[in-house]
Structure formats: structure tokens, C-alpha cells
Design a protein around this motif. Sequence first.
Motif, PDB file in Angstrom:
ATOM      1  N   UNK A   1       1.084  -1.181  -0.003  1.00 42.67           N
ATOM      2  CA  UNK A   1      -0.094  -0.030  -0.019  1.00 42.67           C
ATOM      3  C   UNK A   1       0.873   1.176   0.155  1.00 42.67           C
ATOM      4  N   UNK A   2       2.014   1.342   0.949  1.00 43.95           N
ATOM      5  CA  UNK A   2       2.840   2.503   0.919  1.00 43.95           C
ATOM      6  C   UNK A   2       3.652   2.750  -0.492  1.00 43.95           C
ATOM      7  N   UNK A   3       4.087   1.464  -1.000  1.00 43.99           N
ATOM      8  CA  UNK A   3       4.658   1.805  -2.311  1.00 43.99           C
ATOM      9  C   UNK A   3       3.836   2.234  -3.362  1.00 43.99           C
ATOM     10  N   UNK A   4       2.526   1.724  -3.512  1.00 42.20           N
ATOM     11  CA  UNK A   4       1.596   1.993  -4.203  1.00 42.20           C
ATOM     12  C   UNK A   4       1.395   3.719  -4.277  1.00 42.20           C
ATOM     13  N   UNK A   5       1.079   4.268  -2.777  1.00 45.76           N
ATOM     14  CA  UNK A   5       1.023   5.543  -2.641  1.00 45.76           C
ATOM     15  C   UNK A   5       1.979   6.444  -3.049  1.00 45.76           C
ATOM     16  N   UNK A   6       3.273   5.863  -3.066  1.00 46.37           N
ATOM     17  CA  UNK A   6       4.740   6.648  -3.331  1.00 46.37           C
ATOM     18  C   UNK A   6       4.646   6.840  -4.750  1.00 46.37           C
ATOM     19  N   UNK A   7       4.212   5.617  -5.300  1.00 48.25           N
ATOM     20  CA  UNK A   7       4.400   5.623  -6.844  1.00 48.25           C
ATOM     21  C   UNK A   7       3.194   6.545  -7.413  1.00 48.25           C
ATOM     22  N   UNK A   8       2.346   6.481  -6.757  1.00 41.61           N
ATOM     23  CA  UNK A   8       1.119   7.713  -6.938  1.00 41.61           C
ATOM     24  C   UNK A   8       1.666   8.812  -7.176  1.00 41.61           C
ATOM     25  N   UNK A   9       2.146   9.413  -5.947  1.00 42.65           N
ATOM     26  CA  UNK A   9       2.751  10.889  -6.065  1.00 42.65           C
ATOM     27  C   UNK A   9       3.942  11.042  -6.577  1.00 42.65           C
ATOM     28  N   UNK A  11       4.442  10.715  -9.805  1.00 42.71           N
ATOM     29  CA  UNK A  11       4.407  11.152 -11.148  1.00 42.71           C
ATOM     30  C   UNK A  11       3.454  12.316 -11.442  1.00 42.71           C
ATOM     31  N   UNK A  12       3.820  13.203 -12.262  1.00 43.23           N
ATOM     32  CA  UNK A  12       2.868  14.479 -12.229  1.00 43.23           C
ATOM     33  C   UNK A  12       1.678  14.290 -12.456  1.00 43.23           C
ATOM     34  N   UNK A  13       1.116  13.484 -13.277  1.00 39.81           N
ATOM     35  CA  UNK A  13      -0.442  13.602 -13.666  1.00 39.81           C
ATOM     36  C   UNK A  13      -1.124  12.748 -12.413  1.00 39.81           C
ATOM     37  N   UNK A  14      -0.690  11.765 -11.838  1.00 38.42           N
ATOM     38  CA  UNK A  14      -1.623  11.387 -10.693  1.00 38.42           C
ATOM     39  C   UNK A  14      -1.536  12.370  -9.581  1.00 38.42           C
ATOM     40  N   UNK A  15      -0.314  12.680  -9.355  1.00 38.21           N
ATOM     41  CA  UNK A  15      -0.226  13.667  -8.159  1.00 38.21           C
ATOM     42  C   UNK A  15      -1.252  15.052  -8.578  1.00 38.21           C
ATOM     43  N   UNK A  16      -1.140  15.691  -9.639  1.00 39.77           N
ATOM     44  CA  UNK A  16      -2.058  16.747  -9.805  1.00 39.77           C
ATOM     45  C   UNK A  16      -3.644  16.447  -9.873  1.00 39.77           C
ATOM     46  N   UNK A  17      -3.613  15.361 -10.206  1.00 43.14           N
ATOM     47  CA  UNK A  17      -5.184  14.887 -10.458  1.00 43.14           C
ATOM     48  C   UNK A  17      -5.741  14.444  -8.954  1.00 43.14           C
ATOM     49  N   UNK A  18      -4.734  13.985  -8.281  1.00 41.23           N
ATOM     50  CA  UNK A  18      -5.284  13.893  -6.619  1.00 41.23           C
ATOM     51  C   UNK A  18      -5.307  15.290  -6.270  1.00 41.23           C
TER      52      UNK A  18
END
Length: 438
Positions: A1-9, A11-18
Motif C-alpha cells: 500500500x505504501x509503495x503504491x501511494x509513493x508511486x502515485x505521488x 508522477x506529475x499526472x496522478x499527483x496533480x489529479x489527486x
Amino acid sequence: MASQLTALISRPLPLFTAATILRVAMLLYGLWQDANSPLKYTDIDYLVFTDAARFTFSPASTSVPASPYTRETYRYTPLLAWLLYPTVWPGTFWFSFGKVLFAAADLLAGYLIVLVLRGPHVRMSPDRACRYASIWLLNPMVATISTRGSSEGLLGVLIMALLWAVLERRVALAGVLLGLGVHFKIYPFIYAPAIVWWMDAERMGRRPETKGGKGKEVQSPGVLDEVVAFITPERITLALVSLATFSGLNLIMYALYGMPFLTHTFLHHVSRIDHRHNFSPYNILLYLTSAYPSSASLRIESVAFIPQLLLSTVLIPIVGAKRDLPTTMLAQTFAFVTFNKVCTSQYFLWYMVFLPLYLPNSSLLRNPRLGLFALALWVATQGLWLQQAYNLEFLGLSTFVPGLWTSSLAFFLVNCWILGVIIGDLGNSSELEVKKQS
């Protein structure tokens, strides 16, 4: 879970989408709370902004001129009221236009943070830059303040753009942004000494001139030589452009709105007595002063600036500007807010925008226990004050002394300690350098 969250934030597109989804969700929740709860989500300041916009664009009459300053307690540049012109149109959507604008400013400030972190003065990898930018972009406190209708996100954009322009050596643009920032909200003037001190010949891409040729002993420069060497073309350009921008905007606003513009936008803050409870340790004293005005020529509201300005505009820039400009600007802002005679949660955003630039090399991350302890103290003392303020505001209990006063002092002392940590990091650094990590 932590690794998936780290991967999410990372990259620019997932980060700014979130970050966008977070703000949209809070905007929608705010509409629901305003419609269904006696405790409103919308900040009272937003009502002041929108009223000022309405007064600005309403038809002028002989008795009431079209001016934002017709709205009592509007203490800002008319530019803010102009930006919120769509809020005068009918409908809930248009009334919320300003909140959407401020939330979008948060996102733009986050993008500028990424640019600074990836720029030549930090050289951070894209994924790591995104992870640190998420400290701002996914911060619920930042999102809440902006979606409630506070305009501090606009300041975040101006200040990050200013820092980016300085580090990229775009001096004329930096001058425009500095002049605009000081016009929009007075406090960005504190950054001028640090920027000017940082902009020596070497950092601006020119070798400093030295007396003595090859094989000759280099003479140590005298005082006059030091003064002449300090006056560089870049420093002159910054001073002239920022002064022209600031003066030009002020002349236009004075021509349009006259003395009320100067009184409410600038002069009010010199002798301001804000007796409403806030985090400042001066609050109780100012509350008593408002109830029992003093006839003394030297009053607390006029001299409270002395320690604040000495730290933020003189001592901290001299110590840190040539070591690490972003961290110096953080320390300046932190000191300015901590020692300000009025301190509210919105002001915390002024220094929080610098955290992604400071934390990578900070002792707060190198020593996680220290970082968690500092965060816990900052949150706990703030919560202690909020509990006392709740008893006063909603339960009608008189908690001024000792409740609010002691909790304000506790919060002030914790902030002073954290400021000491930041300045300590500043003293231990030569220049902000972050190694690229995949």
C-alpha cells in the motif's frame, strides 16, 4: 500500500489529479456545510472579498462611489476585488468562483515548486520532486484554507514564481513579481534583502573583478571597492523594476480610489489593533489596548514590528542568503509570522509553501524523531489554543487569561524553537544541493 501511494505521488499526472480531486471534494463539501450547518465552511474574509467586488462594480452614485473600500474591513489591493468580478453574477457557481480561483492557485504554486526542485540550483529527479511537492499539493490544511475562500494561494504563486525567476536569473521578471507581490500583500518586501544579497556577481554568471595581474599579489579590497562591487547591474535592475512596478500600481490605484486606497491597504497595518483572538502572543495586550486606549506616543502596536523586522529583513538574510536562498526565505517568513502582532491559520501558508524546498536537506528529515517531535509540538500547542478559542467563541466562556494567553505563549515558544532548528540547518549548509535519486 505504501509503495503504491509513493508511486502515485511520484508522477506529475496522478499527483496533480489527486490534488485537484481533493480540492473539488472540499469545495463541494463546503457548499453542503454552508447550506446545512450553522457553522459555515466559507471564511468570513471571502464574504468581505465578494462584497468588495460587488461594491467595485456596482453603479456609482453621488453619495456612494464605486469602490471596494465601501466594504468595511476590506484591507487589500483593489486587484483582488477585480479578480473576483465574476462573483457579482447571480448563482452559487459564480459566488464560488473565487474559491475555485484560489484552489487553482494552489495547484499552480505546486507546479512552480516542482520547477524549482528540478531546476539547476537543486537538480532533483522528477519523481523525487513530485514527492516533495506533494507536501504542499496534498496538504489538507492548504486545501481547506483555499477552498474556504482565503486568497493566500495567490501569494503562494507569486512567491514561488519570484523564487524561480531569481534562481533562473530572470532579473527583470523577478523585479516585476517582487513589486506586484508587495503591492498585493505587504509582507513579500522582506525577501528583497535576501535576494539582493544572494545576487552577487558570481551567482549571476560573472567573475568578480580582482586587482592585480598574473604573478602579482592580489590586494584586499577596501571599503569603497566593496561598495562599488556590490552595486551590480542585476541588483540595479531588480531595484528599479520592482520599484517601478510597485509605484506604478499604487499610482493607478490612488488615481482610481484616492486616499482610502492608501489608508486601508497600507497605513492601516502600521497602527492596526486586531482585538479578535488569534495565535499571536500580542493578542491579549492588543485586546486590552482596544478596550483602554493609551495616550502614549509610543504604543505597542507601533513598536511590535521592531523584533519582527530585525529578524526577517536583516539578521536572517545576512546569515543565510548566500548559503541557501530558499531556506533563508522560509526562515524569514517563519520569523515574520511568528513575531507578527496578528497571526491566523492563513498566515501559515506563507511559510508552508517553502517546506518542499527546505525538507530534503533538513535535520527534521535526517533525524525523524526530531521531525516528528517538532510536528507534534506544533500541532499540540495549536490544538490547545483552538480548544480555548472554541470555549470563548462558541460556549461564551471567558478564557482570555490564563487560557488563551498561556496557549499563545506556548505556541509562540514552540515556533521560536522550530525557527532555531531552521536557522541551525541554514548555518550548516553551504548551498542547497540535493542528490539525484531514482
